[in-house]
Design an enzyme around this catalytic site. Structure first.
Site, PDB file in Angstrom:
ATOM      1  N   GLU A  26       0.838  -1.213   0.000  1.00  0.00           N
ATOM      2  CA  GLU A  26       0.000   0.000   0.000  1.00  0.00           C
ATOM      3  C   GLU A  26       0.867   1.255   0.000  1.00  0.00           C
ATOM      4  O   GLU A  26       2.064   1.212   0.295  1.00  0.00           O
ATOM      5  CB  GLU A  26      -0.931   0.003   1.207  1.00  0.00           C
ATOM      6  CG  GLU A  26      -0.172  -0.082   2.516  1.00  0.00           C
ATOM      7  CD  GLU A  26      -0.813   0.750   3.601  1.00  0.00           C
ATOM      8  OE1 GLU A  26      -1.219   1.882   3.314  1.00  0.00           O
ATOM      9  OE2 GLU A  26      -0.897   0.251   4.745  1.00  0.00           O
ATOM     10  N   LYS A  87      -5.377  10.743   0.589  1.00  0.00           N
ATOM     11  CA  LYS A  87      -5.485   9.389   1.147  1.00  0.00           C
ATOM     12  C   LYS A  87      -6.789   8.801   0.615  1.00  0.00           C
ATOM     13  O   LYS A  87      -7.867   9.321   0.909  1.00  0.00           O
ATOM     14  CB  LYS A  87      -5.502   9.478   2.675  1.00  0.00           C
ATOM     15  CG  LYS A  87      -5.836   8.172   3.390  1.00  0.00           C
ATOM     16  CD  LYS A  87      -5.827   8.354   4.913  1.00  0.00           C
ATOM     17  CE  LYS A  87      -6.454   7.171   5.619  1.00  0.00           C
ATOM     18  NZ  LYS A  87      -6.574   7.373   7.080  1.00  0.00           N
ATOM     19  N   VAL A 107      -5.362   0.262   3.046  1.00  0.00           N
ATOM     20  CA  VAL A 107      -5.493  -1.195   2.978  1.00  0.00           C
ATOM     21  C   VAL A 107      -6.733  -1.551   2.160  1.00  0.00           C
ATOM     22  O   VAL A 107      -6.689  -2.423   1.279  1.00  0.00           O
ATOM     23  CB  VAL A 107      -5.581  -1.813   4.394  1.00  0.00           C
ATOM     24  CG1 VAL A 107      -6.009  -3.276   4.341  1.00  0.00           C
ATOM     25  CG2 VAL A 107      -4.235  -1.689   5.101  1.00  0.00           C
ATOM     26  N   ASP A 139     -16.604   5.648  14.189  1.00  0.00           N
ATOM     27  CA  ASP A 139     -15.401   5.586  13.358  1.00  0.00           C
ATOM     28  C   ASP A 139     -14.843   4.170  13.313  1.00  0.00           C
ATOM     29  O   ASP A 139     -14.254   3.681  14.269  1.00  0.00           O
ATOM     30  CB  ASP A 139     -14.333   6.558  13.888  1.00  0.00           C
ATOM     31  CG  ASP A 139     -13.144   6.691  12.940  1.00  0.00           C
ATOM     32  OD1 ASP A 139     -13.097   5.942  11.937  1.00  0.00           O
ATOM     33  OD2 ASP A 139     -12.285   7.549  13.198  1.00  0.00           O
ATOM     34  N   SER A 141     -12.745   1.654  10.480  1.00  0.00           N
ATOM     35  CA  SER A 141     -12.039   1.687   9.198  1.00  0.00           C
ATOM     36  C   SER A 141     -12.723   0.835   8.140  1.00  0.00           C
ATOM     37  O   SER A 141     -13.213  -0.263   8.422  1.00  0.00           O
ATOM     38  CB  SER A 141     -10.618   1.175   9.391  1.00  0.00           C
ATOM     39  OG  SER A 141      -9.943   1.150   8.161  1.00  0.00           O
ATOM     40  N   ALA A 142     -12.706   1.335   6.914  1.00  0.00           N
ATOM     41  CA  ALA A 142     -13.197   0.550   5.774  1.00  0.00           C
ATOM     42  C   ALA A 142     -12.304  -0.664   5.514  1.00  0.00           C
ATOM     43  O   ALA A 142     -12.679  -1.560   4.761  1.00  0.00           O
ATOM     44  CB  ALA A 142     -13.279   1.427   4.525  1.00  0.00           C
ATOM     45  N   ASP A 143     -11.139  -0.705   6.167  1.00  0.00           N
ATOM     46  CA  ASP A 143     -10.273  -1.895   6.037  1.00  0.00           C
ATOM     47  C   ASP A 143     -11.032  -3.156   6.453  1.00  0.00           C
ATOM     48  O   ASP A 143     -10.852  -4.227   5.866  1.00  0.00           O
ATOM     49  CB  ASP A 143      -9.040  -1.786   6.943  1.00  0.00           C
ATOM     50  CG  ASP A 143      -8.048  -0.716   6.492  1.00  0.00           C
ATOM     51  OD1 ASP A 143      -8.317  -0.032   5.485  1.00  0.00           O
ATOM     52  OD2 ASP A 143      -7.017  -0.566   7.168  1.00  0.00           O
ATOM     53  N   LYS A 160      -3.819  -1.520  14.540  1.00  0.00           N
ATOM     54  CA  LYS A 160      -3.031  -0.455  15.172  1.00  0.00           C
ATOM     55  C   LYS A 160      -3.450  -0.265  16.630  1.00  0.00           C
ATOM     56  O   LYS A 160      -4.638  -0.297  16.953  1.00  0.00           O
ATOM     57  CB  LYS A 160      -3.189   0.842  14.371  1.00  0.00           C
ATOM     58  CG  LYS A 160      -2.307   0.815  13.120  1.00  0.00           C
ATOM     59  CD  LYS A 160      -2.265   2.128  12.420  1.00  0.00           C
ATOM     60  CE  LYS A 160      -3.368   2.267  11.416  1.00  0.00           C
ATOM     61  NZ  LYS A 160      -3.174   1.577  10.160  1.00  0.00           N
TER      62      LYS A 160
HETATM   63  N1  PSU Z   1      -0.142   0.676   8.690  1.00  0.00           N
HETATM   64  C1  PSU Z   1       0.891   1.491   9.039  1.00  0.00           C
HETATM   65  N2  PSU Z   1       0.764   2.824   8.722  1.00  0.00           N
HETATM   66  C2  PSU Z   1      -0.342   3.330   8.075  1.00  0.00           C
HETATM   67  C3  PSU Z   1      -1.411   2.449   7.718  1.00  0.00           C
HETATM   68  C4  PSU Z   1      -1.254   1.130   8.060  1.00  0.00           C
HETATM   69  O1  PSU Z   1       1.896   1.058   9.620  1.00  0.00           O
HETATM   70  O2  PSU Z   1      -0.387   4.531   7.790  1.00  0.00           O
HETATM   71  C5  PSU Z   1      -2.632   3.008   6.996  1.00  0.00           C
HETATM   72  C6  PSU Z   1      -3.264   1.938   6.093  1.00  0.00           C
HETATM   73  O3  PSU Z   1      -3.333   2.472   4.790  1.00  0.00           O
HETATM   74  C7  PSU Z   1      -4.642   1.726   6.664  1.00  0.00           C
HETATM   75  C8  PSU Z   1      -4.949   3.092   7.177  1.00  0.00           C
HETATM   76  O4  PSU Z   1      -5.559   1.278   5.694  1.00  0.00           O
HETATM   77  O5  PSU Z   1      -3.714   3.424   7.847  1.00  0.00           O
HETATM   78  C9  PSU Z   1      -6.171   3.097   8.088  1.00  0.00           C
HETATM   79  O6  PSU Z   1      -6.774   4.348   8.040  1.00  0.00           O
HETATM   80  P1  PSU Z   1      -8.247   4.559   8.635  1.00  0.00           P
HETATM   81  O7  PSU Z   1      -8.072   4.256  10.096  1.00  0.00           O
HETATM   82  O8  PSU Z   1      -8.589   5.998   8.367  1.00  0.00           O
HETATM   83  O9  PSU Z   1      -9.126   3.595   7.923  1.00  0.00           O
HETATM   84 MN    MN Z   2     -12.041   6.304  10.062  1.00  0.00          MN
END
Ligand code: PSU
Ligand code: MN
Length: 304
Positions: A26, A87, A107, A139, A141-143, A160
């Site tokens: 990614e 992003k 992701v 909130d 994630s769409a992941d 995370k």
């Molecule tokens: N893993 C990391 N650093 C990052 C990410 C993942 O070590 O920056 C990113 C990935 O692209 C993941 C995104 O999809 O963070 C999640 O963002 P959000 O929580 O807004 O869905």
């Molecule tokens: Mn989010």
């Protein structure tokens, strides 16, 4: 397949033509997850690690409205150094391409594009998931949804640690996404090797993981993805992690950070408040995950 043309790098094009093992990478981690100039160094190092382990790296991003699978060096340089890079999650893909914008892919968006390009194996750092306080903010994630709906295996160091890990694990269960611990019975916590939660299934080798991936076809659970959870070996100092997380979440609240800015804000907070410690760990994570994803891609190609 997309009706929109995908631009492949030369090595990805050749790998696809020969059915060689490929690993998607990614780009959000490059544009929004790591500071400059470390980001480009890590992006290049990670691609090399994939090659060393016998697969071809396909870093995915959108440049001037065009979807790239495999980035030539000028494109990788833009993703790393151009501060106008957006992003993009899955819902952003149509706007970004129609408006000819440039974006790093999360992701979710990377999985979407990888699947369209016929790539099944993907390495990231940490998964997105359910945020703390999601009962109020919604909130999530769409992941998580992408893992539920796309047949892509994602190697990560868990979710995370800025997230609500318990809730994230519950959502993955609801979405029927298998999680396999790589040489661990515990779900890793990104900067930390252990998030405090158990895993039901573990594997000792890339071959064993490839066999589980393959078995999805026989039991017809091959419409969704799978998480391989690879714990970081040299985790962040526990007390420093707790302190930084606590302060970072408070700083995000004070600054009114919302939506897709939350994750980049918190990662940046860690990078600028831990004296290089979070950066060291984040780099180790993405390197180890890329090596493992390459080994799984190679093992899966041997089963076929
Ligand atoms: N893993 C990391 N650093 C990052 C990410 C993942 O070590 O920056 C990113 C990935 O692209 C993941 C995104 O999809 O963070 C999640 O963002 P959000 O929580 O807004 O869905
Ligand atoms: Mn989010």
């Amino acid at each position: 397949m997309f009706s929109l043309v995908i631009r492949y790098s030369k090595e990805v094009q050749a790998a696809l033509a020969q059915n060689a093992p490929l690993v998607a990478l990614e780009s959000t981690i490059i544009s929004h997850g790591l500071p400059r100039p470390t980001n480009i160094e890590v992006a290049l190092a990670v691609e090399e690690i994939v090659r060393t382990n016998g697969a071809v790296p396909a870093t995915i991003a959108i440049i001037d409205g065009e979807i790239h699978v495999g980035l030539e060096s000028n494109s990788l340089d833009r993703i790393a150094n151009d501060s106008s890079i957006l992003k993009a999650s899955i819902r952003d893909l149509a706007s970004v391409t129609a408006k000819k914008l440039s974006a790093a892919t999360t992701v979710a968006a990377t999985s979407h594009i990888a699947h369209a390009a016929g790539i099944s194996f993907f390495a990231t750092g940490g998964l997105g998931g359910v945020h703390r306080g999601a009962q109020e903010t919604w909130d999530e994630s769409a992941d998580l949804h992408s893992l539920a709906s796309l047949p892509v295996l994602v190697v990560s160091a868990g979710a995370k640690s800025i997230l609500d890990v318990a809730a994230t694990l519950e959502r993955l269960e609801t979405f029927s996404v298998p999680i396999i611990g790589y040489r661990t019975n515990r779900f890793p916590g990104f900067y930390l090797s252990d998030s405090g939660f158990d895993l039901e299934y573990r594997a000792e080798s890339a071959e064993e993981i490839a066999a589980i991936w393959q078995a999805r076809n026989e039991v017809k659970t091959n419409n969704s993805g799978m998480v391989v959870a690879n714990p970081v070996k040299n985790q962040m100092d526990f007390a420093l992690h707790e302190k930084t997380l606590h302060e970072g979440l408070a700083a995000a609240e004070v600054a009114g950070i919302k939506g897709k800015s939350v994750t980049p804000f918190l990662l940046e907070y860690f990078h600028s408040h831990t004296n290089g410690e979070s950066l060291r760990v984040n780099i180790e994570i993405i390197k180890e995950n890329s090596a493992l994803a390459a080994k799984i891609a190679v093992a899966a190609a041997q089963i076929k």
